[in-house]
Scaffold this motif. Structure first.
Motif, PDB file in Angstrom:
ATOM      1  N   ASN A  13       0.830  -1.198   0.000  1.00 27.02           N
ATOM      2  CA  ASN A  13       0.000   0.000   0.000  1.00 27.02           C
ATOM      3  C   ASN A  13       0.874   1.262   0.000  1.00 27.02           C
ATOM      4  O   ASN A  13       0.628   2.216  -0.734  1.00 27.02           O
ATOM      5  CB  ASN A  13      -0.897   0.001   1.237  1.00 27.02           C
ATOM      6  CG  ASN A  13      -1.965   1.070   1.169  1.00 27.02           C
ATOM      7  OD1 ASN A  13      -2.869   0.974   0.357  1.00 27.02           O
ATOM      8  ND2 ASN A  13      -1.845   2.086   2.005  1.00 27.02           N
ATOM      9  N   HIS A  14       1.910   1.216   0.819  1.00 23.60           N
ATOM     10  CA  HIS A  14       2.859   2.320   0.891  1.00 23.60           C
ATOM     11  C   HIS A  14       3.532   2.537  -0.463  1.00 23.60           C
ATOM     12  O   HIS A  14       3.598   3.665  -0.964  1.00 23.60           O
ATOM     13  CB  HIS A  14       3.900   1.996   1.965  1.00 23.60           C
ATOM     14  CG  HIS A  14       4.873   3.080   2.228  1.00 23.60           C
ATOM     15  ND1 HIS A  14       5.937   3.340   1.393  1.00 23.60           N
ATOM     16  CD2 HIS A  14       4.964   3.979   3.228  1.00 23.60           C
ATOM     17  CE1 HIS A  14       6.623   4.352   1.885  1.00 23.60           C
ATOM     18  NE2 HIS A  14       6.058   4.767   2.990  1.00 23.60           N
ATOM     19  N   GLU A  15       3.984   1.472  -1.043  1.00 21.23           N
ATOM     20  CA  GLU A  15       4.676   1.553  -2.329  1.00 21.23           C
ATOM     21  C   GLU A  15       3.782   2.135  -3.412  1.00 21.23           C
ATOM     22  O   GLU A  15       4.184   3.014  -4.166  1.00 21.23           O
ATOM     23  CB  GLU A  15       5.161   0.153  -2.718  1.00 21.23           C
ATOM     24  CG  GLU A  15       5.865   0.068  -4.049  1.00 21.23           C
ATOM     25  CD  GLU A  15       7.213   0.763  -4.037  1.00 21.23           C
ATOM     26  OE1 GLU A  15       7.722   1.062  -2.935  1.00 21.23           O
ATOM     27  OE2 GLU A  15       7.756   1.029  -5.135  1.00 21.23           O
ATOM     28  N   LEU A  16       2.545   1.675  -3.441  1.00 20.21           N
ATOM     29  CA  LEU A  16       1.596   2.192  -4.431  1.00 20.21           C
ATOM     30  C   LEU A  16       1.369   3.685  -4.243  1.00 20.21           C
ATOM     31  O   LEU A  16       1.325   4.448  -5.207  1.00 20.21           O
ATOM     32  CB  LEU A  16       0.262   1.462  -4.293  1.00 20.21           C
ATOM     33  CG  LEU A  16      -0.173   0.330  -5.222  1.00 20.21           C
ATOM     34  CD1 LEU A  16       0.351   0.488  -6.624  1.00 20.21           C
ATOM     35  CD2 LEU A  16       0.162  -1.016  -4.660  1.00 20.21           C
ATOM     36  N   PHE A  17       1.232   4.074  -3.000  1.00 17.89           N
ATOM     37  CA  PHE A  17       1.007   5.491  -2.712  1.00 17.89           C
ATOM     38  C   PHE A  17       2.187   6.336  -3.187  1.00 17.89           C
ATOM     39  O   PHE A  17       2.016   7.373  -3.834  1.00 17.89           O
ATOM     40  CB  PHE A  17       0.789   5.686  -1.212  1.00 17.89           C
ATOM     41  CG  PHE A  17       0.585   7.106  -0.814  1.00 17.89           C
ATOM     42  CD1 PHE A  17      -0.638   7.718  -0.985  1.00 17.89           C
ATOM     43  CD2 PHE A  17       1.639   7.850  -0.291  1.00 17.89           C
ATOM     44  CE1 PHE A  17      -0.831   9.049  -0.631  1.00 17.89           C
ATOM     45  CE2 PHE A  17       1.455   9.181   0.063  1.00 17.89           C
ATOM     46  CZ  PHE A  17       0.222   9.776  -0.108  1.00 17.89           C
ATOM     47  N   MET A  18       3.397   5.864  -2.874  1.00 18.22           N
ATOM     48  CA  MET A  18       4.589   6.609  -3.261  1.00 18.22           C
ATOM     49  C   MET A  18       4.731   6.679  -4.784  1.00 18.22           C
ATOM     50  O   MET A  18       5.039   7.720  -5.344  1.00 18.22           O
ATOM     51  CB  MET A  18       5.842   5.969  -2.650  1.00 18.22           C
ATOM     52  CG  MET A  18       5.901   6.035  -1.137  1.00 18.22           C
ATOM     53  SD  MET A  18       5.892   7.703  -0.491  1.00 18.22           S
ATOM     54  CE  MET A  18       7.606   8.180  -0.771  1.00 18.22           C
ATOM     55  N   GLN A  19       4.487   5.553  -5.432  1.00 19.66           N
ATOM     56  CA  GLN A  19       4.614   5.537  -6.890  1.00 19.66           C
ATOM     57  C   GLN A  19       3.609   6.478  -7.537  1.00 19.66           C
ATOM     58  O   GLN A  19       3.934   7.222  -8.464  1.00 19.66           O
ATOM     59  CB  GLN A  19       4.396   4.120  -7.427  1.00 19.66           C
ATOM     60  CG  GLN A  19       5.657   3.286  -7.443  1.00 19.66           C
ATOM     61  CD  GLN A  19       5.530   2.057  -8.329  1.00 19.66           C
ATOM     62  OE1 GLN A  19       4.725   2.014  -9.250  1.00 19.66           O
ATOM     63  NE2 GLN A  19       6.335   1.057  -8.023  1.00 19.66           N
TER      64      GLN A  19
ATOM     65  N   ASN B  13      -6.569   3.836  -1.200  1.00 25.12           N
ATOM     66  CA  ASN B  13      -5.139   3.668  -0.973  1.00 25.12           C
ATOM     67  C   ASN B  13      -4.579   4.867  -0.198  1.00 25.12           C
ATOM     68  O   ASN B  13      -3.844   4.715   0.787  1.00 25.12           O
ATOM     69  CB  ASN B  13      -4.424   3.526  -2.324  1.00 25.12           C
ATOM     70  CG  ASN B  13      -2.917   3.626  -2.215  1.00 25.12           C
ATOM     71  OD1 ASN B  13      -2.322   4.603  -2.648  1.00 25.12           O
ATOM     72  ND2 ASN B  13      -2.284   2.626  -1.624  1.00 25.12           N
ATOM     73  N   PHE B  17      -3.206   4.875   3.716  1.00 19.79           N
ATOM     74  CA  PHE B  17      -1.853   5.345   3.987  1.00 19.79           C
ATOM     75  C   PHE B  17      -1.861   6.435   5.056  1.00 19.79           C
ATOM     76  O   PHE B  17      -1.074   6.401   6.012  1.00 19.79           O
ATOM     77  CB  PHE B  17      -1.225   5.883   2.697  1.00 19.79           C
ATOM     78  CG  PHE B  17       0.162   6.424   2.888  1.00 19.79           C
ATOM     79  CD1 PHE B  17       1.248   5.583   2.931  1.00 19.79           C
ATOM     80  CD2 PHE B  17       0.360   7.788   3.038  1.00 19.79           C
ATOM     81  CE1 PHE B  17       2.536   6.080   3.114  1.00 19.79           C
ATOM     82  CE2 PHE B  17       1.635   8.295   3.230  1.00 19.79           C
ATOM     83  CZ  PHE B  17       2.725   7.436   3.259  1.00 19.79           C
ATOM     84  N   TYR B  61      11.977   6.927  -3.180  1.00 17.66           N
ATOM     85  CA  TYR B  61      11.533   7.972  -4.090  1.00 17.66           C
ATOM     86  C   TYR B  61      11.988   9.348  -3.634  1.00 17.66           C
ATOM     87  O   TYR B  61      11.205  10.297  -3.625  1.00 17.66           O
ATOM     88  CB  TYR B  61      10.002   7.950  -4.237  1.00 17.66           C
ATOM     89  CG  TYR B  61       9.514   6.669  -4.832  1.00 17.66           C
ATOM     90  CD1 TYR B  61       9.485   6.493  -6.203  1.00 17.66           C
ATOM     91  CD2 TYR B  61       9.128   5.611  -4.014  1.00 17.66           C
ATOM     92  CE1 TYR B  61       9.065   5.298  -6.747  1.00 17.66           C
ATOM     93  CE2 TYR B  61       8.708   4.410  -4.553  1.00 17.66           C
ATOM     94  CZ  TYR B  61       8.673   4.268  -5.919  1.00 17.66           C
ATOM     95  OH  TYR B  61       8.267   3.083  -6.464  1.00 17.66           O
ATOM     96  N   LEU B 132      -2.638  -6.064  -4.970  1.00 15.35           N
ATOM     97  CA  LEU B 132      -1.701  -4.939  -4.918  1.00 15.35           C
ATOM     98  C   LEU B 132      -0.421  -5.303  -5.671  1.00 15.35           C
ATOM     99  O   LEU B 132       0.157  -4.473  -6.378  1.00 15.35           O
ATOM    100  CB  LEU B 132      -1.370  -4.595  -3.459  1.00 15.35           C
ATOM    101  CG  LEU B 132      -2.535  -4.069  -2.617  1.00 15.35           C
ATOM    102  CD1 LEU B 132      -2.089  -3.825  -1.185  1.00 15.35           C
ATOM    103  CD2 LEU B 132      -3.104  -2.790  -3.204  1.00 15.35           C
ATOM    104  N   LEU B 136       1.512  -3.502  -8.905  1.00 14.17           N
ATOM    105  CA  LEU B 136       2.900  -3.056  -8.826  1.00 14.17           C
ATOM    106  C   LEU B 136       3.794  -3.688  -9.883  1.00 14.17           C
ATOM    107  O   LEU B 136       4.602  -3.005 -10.506  1.00 14.17           O
ATOM    108  CB  LEU B 136       3.473  -3.361  -7.439  1.00 14.17           C
ATOM    109  CG  LEU B 136       3.069  -2.394  -6.340  1.00 14.17           C
ATOM    110  CD1 LEU B 136       3.532  -2.896  -4.992  1.00 14.17           C
ATOM    111  CD2 LEU B 136       3.630  -1.012  -6.617  1.00 14.17           C
TER     112      LEU B 136
END
Lengths: 143, 143
Positions: A13-19, B13, B17, B61, B132, B136
């Motif tokens: 979830n974190h990764e998706l948000f950052m991306q 999402n 977060f 990031y 998820l 990704l």
DNA sequence: AGGGATTGGTTCGAGGCTCGAAGTATCTGG
DNA sequence: CCAGATACTTCGAGCCTCGAACCAATCCCT
């Protein structure tokens, strides 16, 4: 083990948000928006009654001074307008301007085009939204 | 329409977060961590080879100056150690100290206890991680 | 081997984000 | 009518992020 699966969920979830944030960065800049202002703009649904500062602050998980700061930027940019709530004149409700509606729509459009979630099919997406909703709802007992 | 479902996914999402971040705020403070330092600490898996600054910056990031700044804080706090990579001495690899491992584990533990995802059952969680992951993975063709 | 281009990191300075404290205006309860 | 609570704003401090400039090590091409 639930534990590692749970950790994977939080991480994904974190990764998706950052991306997603990373990918829309340039679009926001084109509209003269920063992450914080864009987030605030997104939080104002033009189809709903204009929210008060307090409501918005709760929605954005920030405190009142922070929201004042961000709203000042959106106001200066001509995207929102603050007006006193006639029912309680301590409160100030925030409404989108025409320009605000346009920019908000453009930002959302760009985000949906760029987010990794766009990769998923219709059924997967529905399933995903269902699961995320379950995590969010405190107690979805029927009304 | 996929569009509104997609928008709901992005919104959920984001909300998850923010809620997770909001809930662990106090725990981070107890460990003398800020959101940025905690995120960086999380990104260093003690079971993997210590990553270089460049690798970490990509993972988070952020750019190099930012990571230097954050790593300085973790170093001052005694949670990580930087050392030159013998294979390429321009590069510096970052490793957790014993204390760093402990704090990282505590932060993750607290997060898993507090995150809204903990609400989901085992099967739901697995399903969610699967979805998820699909969003990704750029191209999960078999090796 | 020699030297310019490239790469990985760091430092520095500017600007954006977030918060607590203090202040103003409005509402509420007695 | 007044004390206390509430919604918001302003102000100042600290944190986060970035581009520009710099250094050191490596690479590449001749």
């Amino acid at each position: 083990m639930t534990r590692s699966t749970l950790e994977a969920a939080v991480a994904a979830n974190h990764e998706l948000f950052m991306q997603t944030g990373d990918r829309i960065e340039a679009v926001l800049a084109e509209h003269g928006l920063t992450p914080a202002t864009a987030q605030a703009l997104w939080a104002i649904d033009p189809d709903q009654a204009p929210p008060s500062m307090k409501t918005l602050a709760g929605r954005l998980y920030c405190n009142a001074p922070n929201l004042s700061f961000v709203m000042n930027q959106l106001t200066d940019r001509g995207l929102v307008e603050r007006s006193a709530d006639p029912a309680d004149r301590r409160s100030r409700v925030v409404a989108l301007t025409d320009d605000g509606r346009r920019v908000r729509a453009a930002v959302i459009e760009a985000t949906l085009a760029l987010t990794p979630f766009a990769r998923l099919g219709d059924d997967e997406l529905r399933q995903l939204v269902d699961l995320l909703g379950k995590a969010l709802d405190p107690a979805p007992e029927g009304a």
